[in-house]
Design a protein around this motif. Structure first.
Motif, PDB file in Angstrom:
ATOM      1  N   THR A   1      -2.892   5.774  -5.749  1.00  0.00           N
ATOM      2  CA  THR A   1      -2.559   4.765  -4.752  1.00  0.00           C
ATOM      3  C   THR A   1      -2.390   3.420  -5.444  1.00  0.00           C
TER       4      THR A   1
ATOM      5  N   THR B   1      -7.403   6.384  -8.017  1.00  0.00           N
ATOM      6  CA  THR B   1      -7.254   7.837  -7.958  1.00  0.00           C
ATOM      7  C   THR B   1      -8.639   8.481  -7.978  1.00  0.00           C
TER       8      THR B   1
ATOM      9  N   LEU C   1      -2.172  -0.488  -4.515  1.00  0.00           N
ATOM     10  CA  LEU C   1      -2.407  -1.392  -3.393  1.00  0.00           C
ATOM     11  C   LEU C   1      -2.549  -2.819  -3.864  1.00  0.00           C
TER      12      LEU C   1
ATOM     13  N   ARG D   1      -3.388  12.383  -6.350  1.00  0.00           N
ATOM     14  CA  ARG D   1      -2.822  11.184  -5.721  1.00  0.00           C
ATOM     15  C   ARG D   1      -3.212   9.937  -6.498  1.00  0.00           C
TER      16      ARG D   1
ATOM     17  N   LEU E   1       0.860  -1.185   0.000  1.00  0.00           N
ATOM     18  CA  LEU E   1       0.000   0.000   0.000  1.00  0.00           C
ATOM     19  C   LEU E   1       0.894   1.232   0.000  1.00  0.00           C
ATOM     20  N   LYS E   2       0.831   1.993  -1.102  1.00  0.00           N
ATOM     21  CA  LYS E   2       1.684   3.180  -1.231  1.00  0.00           C
ATOM     22  C   LYS E   2       0.920   4.259  -1.985  1.00  0.00           C
ATOM     23  N   VAL E   3       1.043   5.491  -1.523  1.00  0.00           N
ATOM     24  CA  VAL E   3       0.364   6.631  -2.138  1.00  0.00           C
ATOM     25  C   VAL E   3       1.423   7.524  -2.786  1.00  0.00           C
TER      26      VAL E   3
ATOM     27  N   SER F   1       2.019  11.164  -4.816  1.00  0.00           N
ATOM     28  CA  SER F   1       1.394  12.473  -5.005  1.00  0.00           C
ATOM     29  C   SER F   1       2.096  13.226  -6.124  1.00  0.00           C
TER      30      SER F   1
END
Length: 179
Positions: A127, A139, A129, A125, A97-99, A101
């Protein structure tokens, strides 16, 4: 019918509808339909998602996102490695899990000048996952911001559509691991 129109005019609905982007009602209907299909999950109704093609690695997705950002002049302004943080806090393995930007400072400034509330949507953003069936990208549905609200000035509309195209390209190429 006359009573309904009088009631709508009295509460400002008709006045507001005249200030909306063309097609705002159709876009709202799409959001409504997704909301119903998702059993009332507003996040599902207001986001876009792409399943990452099997065999595409996290690194491939990240390289694709970085490649599009570079091509389109968008700056990566932050990364939140949430699964790494959770693993550090709990000592337990976590699904990925990584966001990520991204921002165009010029477009961001124009949007916030148009509506200070747009600041809540900044930066854009994406993401990545891991779910039971593989990796997914998520997004915000930018069409609701561009097509459902007040009419954007022509130069801002053009900029917003450019950013929308960049985010869509990031999703598509990220899902395929193309960089």
């Amino acid at each position: 019918m006359v009573v309904l129109c009088a009631g709508l005019a009295g509460c400002g609905t008709l006045r507001t509808m005249g200030k909306l982007e063309d097609g705002a009602g159709a876009q709202a209907s799409k959001i409504w339909d997704r909301w119903i299909e998702a059993d009332g999950d507003i996040a599902a109704a207001t986001t876009w998602e792409r399943k990452v093609r099997p065999g595409v690695s996290v690194q491939d997705v990240e390289d694709a996102l970085a490649s599009v950002a570079l091509e389109d002049g968008v700056k990566q302004v932050g990364v939140l490695p949430l699964s790494e943080e959770l693993r550090a806090r709990t000592g337990q393995p976590q699904r990925f899990l990584k966001v990520y930007s991204y921002c165009s400072p010029e477009i961001a400034r124009k949007m916030v000048d148009f509506s200070p509330h747009m600041a809540a949507y900044l930066p854009c953003r994406i993401t990545l996952l891991e779910k039971e069936d593989g990796l997914w990208l998520y997004t915000l549905n930018m069409d609701m911001l561009i097509h459902m609200g007040r009419k954007l000035p022509p130069d801002l509309r053009e900029s917003a559509l450019k950013m929308r195209a960049t985010i869509d390209k990031m999703l598509e190429r990220g899902a395929r691991g193309e960089f």
